[in-house]
Design a protein around this motif. Structure first.
Motif, PDB file in Angstrom:
ATOM      1  N   PRO A  97       0.770  -0.938   0.654  1.00 30.02           N
ATOM      2  CA  PRO A  97       0.160   0.050   0.041  1.00 30.02           C
ATOM      3  C   PRO A  97       1.537   1.089  -0.075  1.00 30.02           C
ATOM      4  O   PRO A  97       0.473   2.429  -0.803  1.00 30.02           O
ATOM      5  N   TYR A  98       1.976   1.363   0.984  1.00 26.66           N
ATOM      6  CA  TYR A  98       2.978   2.146   0.780  1.00 26.66           C
ATOM      7  C   TYR A  98       3.330   3.078  -0.387  1.00 26.66           C
ATOM      8  O   TYR A  98       4.047   4.081  -0.932  1.00 26.66           O
ATOM      9  N   ALA A 117       1.961   2.134  -3.462  1.00 24.01           N
ATOM     10  CA  ALA A 117       1.432   2.216  -4.395  1.00 24.01           C
ATOM     11  C   ALA A 117       0.840   3.388  -3.969  1.00 24.01           C
ATOM     12  O   ALA A 117       0.559   4.708  -5.257  1.00 24.01           O
ATOM     13  N   TYR A 118       1.456   4.014  -2.685  1.00 29.06           N
ATOM     14  CA  TYR A 118       0.590   5.665  -2.641  1.00 29.06           C
ATOM     15  C   TYR A 118       1.478   6.318  -2.896  1.00 29.06           C
ATOM     16  O   TYR A 118       1.538   7.479  -3.126  1.00 29.06           O
ATOM     17  N   SER A 161       1.206   6.427  -6.468  1.00 24.79           N
ATOM     18  CA  SER A 161       0.427   7.858  -6.893  1.00 24.79           C
ATOM     19  C   SER A 161       1.005   9.377  -6.895  1.00 24.79           C
ATOM     20  O   SER A 161       0.170   9.679  -7.688  1.00 24.79           O
ATOM     21  N   VAL A 164       2.844   9.099   6.008  1.00 24.89           N
ATOM     22  CA  VAL A 164       0.610   8.242   5.847  1.00 24.89           C
ATOM     23  C   VAL A 164       0.064   9.218   7.036  1.00 24.89           C
ATOM     24  O   VAL A 164       0.550   9.065   8.140  1.00 24.89           O
ATOM     25  N   PRO A 165      -0.838   9.164   5.805  1.00 23.44           N
ATOM     26  CA  PRO A 165      -2.870  10.147   7.428  1.00 23.44           C
ATOM     27  C   PRO A 165      -2.511   8.619   8.320  1.00 23.44           C
ATOM     28  O   PRO A 165      -2.142   7.733   8.137  1.00 23.44           O
ATOM     29  N   GLN A 170      -5.864   7.604   8.723  1.00 23.79           N
ATOM     30  CA  GLN A 170      -6.695   7.278   7.641  1.00 23.79           C
ATOM     31  C   GLN A 170      -5.852   5.916   7.110  1.00 23.79           C
ATOM     32  O   GLN A 170      -6.538   5.666   7.097  1.00 23.79           O
ATOM     33  N   ALA A 171      -5.016   5.978   7.210  1.00 20.15           N
ATOM     34  CA  ALA A 171      -4.439   5.068   6.811  1.00 20.15           C
ATOM     35  C   ALA A 171      -3.952   3.331   6.878  1.00 20.15           C
ATOM     36  O   ALA A 171      -4.845   3.171   6.656  1.00 20.15           O
ATOM     37  N   GLU A 192      -7.689   2.039   6.856  1.00 24.00           N
ATOM     38  CA  GLU A 192      -7.681   1.105   6.006  1.00 24.00           C
ATOM     39  C   GLU A 192      -7.233   0.487   5.357  1.00 24.00           C
ATOM     40  O   GLU A 192      -7.271  -0.500   3.959  1.00 24.00           O
ATOM     41  N   ALA A 193      -5.629   0.111   5.698  1.00 20.89           N
ATOM     42  CA  ALA A 193      -5.025  -0.234   4.739  1.00 20.89           C
ATOM     43  C   ALA A 193      -4.110  -1.174   6.000  1.00 20.89           C
ATOM     44  O   ALA A 193      -4.019  -0.482   7.269  1.00 20.89           O
ATOM     45  N   LEU A 201      -0.581  -2.154   7.045  1.00 25.09           N
ATOM     46  CA  LEU A 201       0.559  -1.041   6.332  1.00 25.09           C
ATOM     47  C   LEU A 201       1.615  -2.125   7.223  1.00 25.09           C
ATOM     48  O   LEU A 201       2.393  -1.122   8.113  1.00 25.09           O
ATOM     49  N   GLU A 205      -8.808  10.231   1.965  1.00 25.08           N
ATOM     50  CA  GLU A 205      -7.199   9.768   2.522  1.00 25.08           C
ATOM     51  C   GLU A 205      -7.927   8.895   2.534  1.00 25.08           C
ATOM     52  O   GLU A 205      -7.602   7.326   2.578  1.00 25.08           O
ATOM     53  N   ALA A 206      -8.472   8.307   3.293  1.00 23.68           N
ATOM     54  CA  ALA A 206      -9.646   7.309   3.354  1.00 23.68           C
ATOM     55  C   ALA A 206     -10.015   6.150   2.267  1.00 23.68           C
ATOM     56  O   ALA A 206      -9.868   5.080   2.655  1.00 23.68           O
ATOM     57  N   TRP A 210      -6.427   5.394   0.594  1.00 24.74           N
ATOM     58  CA  TRP A 210      -5.718   4.442   1.184  1.00 24.74           C
ATOM     59  C   TRP A 210      -6.557   3.198   0.650  1.00 24.74           C
ATOM     60  O   TRP A 210      -5.954   2.215   1.209  1.00 24.74           O
ATOM     61  N   ARG A 211      -7.934   2.937   1.543  1.00 23.95           N
ATOM     62  CA  ARG A 211      -8.713   1.895   1.375  1.00 23.95           C
ATOM     63  C   ARG A 211      -8.280   0.837  -0.333  1.00 23.95           C
ATOM     64  O   ARG A 211      -7.942  -0.316  -0.020  1.00 23.95           O
ATOM     65  N   PHE A 242      -5.293   1.376  -1.893  1.00 24.94           N
ATOM     66  CA  PHE A 242      -3.676   1.229  -1.942  1.00 24.94           C
ATOM     67  C   PHE A 242      -3.845  -0.260  -1.385  1.00 24.94           C
ATOM     68  O   PHE A 242      -3.020  -1.142  -1.535  1.00 24.94           O
ATOM     69  N   GLY A 243      -4.467  -0.068  -0.645  1.00 24.10           N
ATOM     70  CA  GLY A 243      -4.731  -1.258   0.118  1.00 24.10           C
ATOM     71  C   GLY A 243      -5.181  -2.419  -0.440  1.00 24.10           C
ATOM     72  O   GLY A 243      -4.846  -3.491  -0.100  1.00 24.10           O
TER      73      GLY A 243
END
Lengths: 356, 422
Positions: free
Chosen positions: A37-38, A40-41, A44, A61-62, A64-65, A68-69, A71, B300-301, B304-305, B307-308
């Motif tokens: 995920p990082y 991919a971030y 992006s 990373v916020p 929020q990350a 949602e994922a 890490l 962001e939410a 990141w969803r 990206f995950g």
């Protein structure tokens, strides 16, 4: 064994002569490679990892990350969850740690430096739910390690079932008072306020031996009522006879492996006189950013705290928090939380909702 | 100063003026009052209207909305006030005009207007006059401009009637002092706003034994049926999302799309393109720091969803205020931070969306429907059955006419009962 983790561990125990920046960049590249995920971030953002040559520009990373994922740069040895905030019902952060040694090394070294710089071991009592009961709590895990490393006997668990047991806590305080052995109290701020109210209600006053100290953490989350820092220090003095210079607030987050600590105990130990601030060990650095533009702002101005924690080498080193603080030169002051929208009119927004 | 205590004398004086002027309405034919309202609306809607120009200029300066947004949005607020629409409302809710001609029973109606959108004073004040009652119009925080101008425009056409409406302002919904002054002369309080403010206001009115009609938090949604998934539908949804920067309670925040996740993503792409196109024609307005950060949190939410999960979840339609769309994993009705943030939920069958909407019927206000013309009546009926009060084709959600029963309540019949009209 991941080489960069060993290097961070060496940095923490002082056996490495590498610079923070070198290690931060090594950790960054490890995370781009190891955490999908990082990666991919960063993609992006159109970022070429090789172009990052300064720790300050590593993409954070916020919070929020973490909600949602996952890490993590490898299979998680443990996953810690956040407790949520005072700002409503939200998803909880999940901090997956592939190598727990990093967290332990960082947390214990920080606790040693800022809470117990003057004693090898002492009596510990905890008002925090035990790790066995709350394995998802990084704070509970830190307290469990503290019992192993710093307690001169078995740590008194004064919240064995999760909620503080004030009767056993009072017994512990009385024993310290009578025996003359100083005591280190580990508590959340909320549990401390509840105990202060309990003590007032039952006219309980204690004169703990000199050298006794108190760590509180967690801010106002779950507190029965708000209390100013000044008021809290005064109440701790009048209830427990622990002076303000032995009361240290710990600022930690489930998303980090390292913590900031009140400077007072360390400063007193070092003979330094300066206003109270939060200090961290060298493997944790923080930038203060403009909340809107996310550009760094000058010392003395309040902004969003962006942490760079080498001990997070296995997850996400650069973390953009939701806390507002000020860089006072030798440390930080946390002044509040990033704002949220105010309710306006009849249209229901996420900020107001308690659904879903 | 506009806090409760310092605003109290001005409110008290306004109440006295309305109570003095109000009896003169007894001599007026309600049809003439309806015609006056309609003429006032025309004065605002005609090209180059000085009233509209003044309102737009002042609101663009003081409030959060852009000038093009105000020009379009205020028109939508006023357009329903035609004579024909007012007459239809009277016939629908109270039978005929004669019910409004009875003598006595005239009371002051206090309107506590919401602060999310400007122009909210137009319809309540018009309906108040229709009942031959005086009205106190308490403006919302971000619109202290429209109500005074609206009343001035009525005064310009008919000073005697205009004198029966008084715009007032105080900070917050229910501060001490000003509210007491308003309640002192009130026969009915009608209010819109957040749930907490409405509960507080209801309590205060109960203590004073004054009837209270409150409209609290509401959420609206969109539903797009398989055969309507096309660019035209995306454009219509974008219109509904963009108007008033989604701050109205009829702005859709969640769109259920019948079809696969891939279909939902394609539709999101299309809506995002339409929202981006509206960024120039209908620019977003100013946002507070909290609103800006909430927008970032939303993006962001979703990002990141994605990206995950290794797939695209977030669609950014330009800058933060221009539009943000998240593809949701769960079938639900989660609000967004507004400001053109939309959640798109793929559902295999329309039934799934209806189940969710029924679960939230207490909060549900409107549903915009994208569906073939033939199928619309059937779906609309089902949505009304589960509690949606405003069911219309997509693209018209933000243009309610007087047939919209906000919160499922009649426009004027309930007022008549509350103030003792037969």
């Amino acid at each position: 064994m991941v080489p960069v983790y060993e290097e961070v561990l060496a940095f923490i125990d002082g056996s490495s002569d590498r610079r923070f920046e070198d290690l931060a960049l090594a950790v960054f590249r490890h995370q781009v490679e190891g955490c999908a995920p990082y990666r991919a971030y960063c993609e992006s953002l159109g970022l070429d990892p090789a172009s990052v040559v300064s720790w300050q520009v590593i993409p954070p990373v916020p919070i929020q990350a973490f909600k949602e994922a996952i890490l993590s740069c490898g299979p998680a040895e443990r996953v810690f969850l956040s407790t949520g905030t005072t700002q409503g019902v939200e998803k909880r952060s999940r901090h997956a740690m592939p190598d727990l040694r990093l967290y332990r090394a960082s947390a214990m070294a920080s606790m040693r430096a800022f809470f117990l710089p003057d004693v090898e071991r002492m009596g510990l009592v905890s008002l925090i739910a035990p790790s066995a009961l709350r394995p998802e709590s990084s704070l509970a895990q830190m307290v469990a390690w503290a019992a192993e490393v710093f307690s001169d006997g078995a740590m008194i668990e004064a919240a064995p079932a999760g909620e503080p047991d004030f009767d056993s806590f009072v017994d512990c305080l009385r024993r310290s008072e009578k025996g003359g052995a100083p005591l280190a109290i580990l508590t959340t701020t909320a549990a401390l306020i509840r105990f202060i109210d309990h003590a007032r209600k039952h006219s309980l006053v204690f004169r703990l031996p000199h050298g006794s100290r108190l760590m509180d953490t967690g801010g106002g989350k779950g507190a029965p009522r708000p209390m100013s820092r000044k008021g809290l220090l005064h109440a701790v003095w009048s209830t427990l006879a622990i002076p303000g210079y032995f009361v240290a607030n710990e600022y930690g987050m489930a998303e980090l492996s390292s913590q900031y600590w009140d400077s007072v105990i360390r400063d007193r130990h070092d003979g330094v006189h300066r206003p109270r601030a939060l200090l961290a060990k060298p493997w944790l650095r923080t930038l203060v950013l403009d909340p809107i533009t996310l550009e760094p702002i000058g010392s003395g101005s309040a902004g969003l705290l962006c942490h760079f924690d080498l001990a997070n080498a296995g997850s996400a080193m650069a973390v953009l928090s939701e806390d507002i603080g000020i860089d006072v030169g030798y440390g930080l002051r946390v002044t509040g939380r990033a704002p949220r929208a105010e309710a306006r009119g009849c249209s229901l927004s996420a900020a107001e909702a308690r659904v879903g | 100063m506009d806090d409760g205590a310092s605003a109290a004398p001005a409110v008290d004086a306004a109440v006295r003026r309305v109570l003095t002027a109000q009896p003169r309405l007894e001599r007026r034919d309600p049809r003439d009052l309806a015609e006056l309202v309609a003429r006032t609306a025309v004065a605002w809607l005609e090209p180059g209207s000085p009233w509209m120009q003044r309102a737009v200029a002042a609101l663009a300066e003081s409030g959060p909305f852009s000038r093009p947004m105000l020009e379009l949005g205020l028109r939508r607020m006023i357009e329903p006030l035609s004579y024909a629409a007012l007459e239809a409302l009277v016939r629908r809710e109270i039978g005929d005009w004669s019910a409004l001609e009875q003598q006595g029973g005239r009371r002051l109606i206090v309107h506590v207007l919401p602060s999310n959108l400007p122009g909210h004073a137009a319809i309540p004040s018009a309906l108040t006059l229709l009942l031959r009652c005086g009205g106190l119009l308490k403006s919302g925080r971000d619109d202290r401009v429209f109500a005074p101008l609206w009343v001035e425009s009525i005064c310009a056409l008919d000073p005697e009637v205009g004198a029966c409406l008084e715009p007032v302002y105080w900070a917050g919904a229910v501060p001490a002092g000003a509210l007491e002054a308003a309640l002192a002369g009130a026969g009915l309080v009608v209010a819109s706003g957040g749930d907490a403010a409405m509960a507080d206001l209801a309590r205060r009115c109960a203590v004073a034994a004054i009837p209270f009609i409150g409209h609290g938090h509401r959420i609206s949604a969109a539903l797009v049926v398989g055969d309507a998934i096309e660019r035209r539908t995306a454009a219509a949804l974008a219109d509904d999302v963009a108007l008033w920067d989604q701050l109205g309670c009829l702005s859709p925040q969640v769109c259920f799309v019948e079809g696969s996740r891939l279909v939902a993503r394609q539709f999101a792409e299309a809506v995002c393109g339409e929202l981006a196109a509206r960024a120039t024609a209908l620019p977003s307005g100013r946002r507070s720091a909290g609103e800006t950060l909430d927008l970032r949190r939303f993006r962001e939410a979703a990002a990141w969803r994605g990206f995950g999960a290794g797939e695209r979840v977030l669609y950014e339609c330009g800058g933060a205020g221009d539009g943000s769309i998240a593809i949701e994993d769960e079938v639900g009705l989660r609000p967004t931070p507004l400001h053109r943030c939309l959640r798109i939920v793929a559902v295999e069958r329309v039934e799934e969306a209806l189940v969710v909407l029924r679960t939230h019927s207490r909060l549900l206000e409107g549903v915009g429907v994208g569906v073939g013309t033939d199928a619309f009546p059937g779906i609309a009926n089902r949505l009304r059955e589960i509690g949606a009060h405003h069911v219309v084709p997509l693209g018209t959600m933000q243009s309610p006419d007087l047939s919209w029963r906000q919160g499922g309540r009649p426009r004027i019949a309930e007022w008549c009962g509350a103030i003792g009209m037969q």
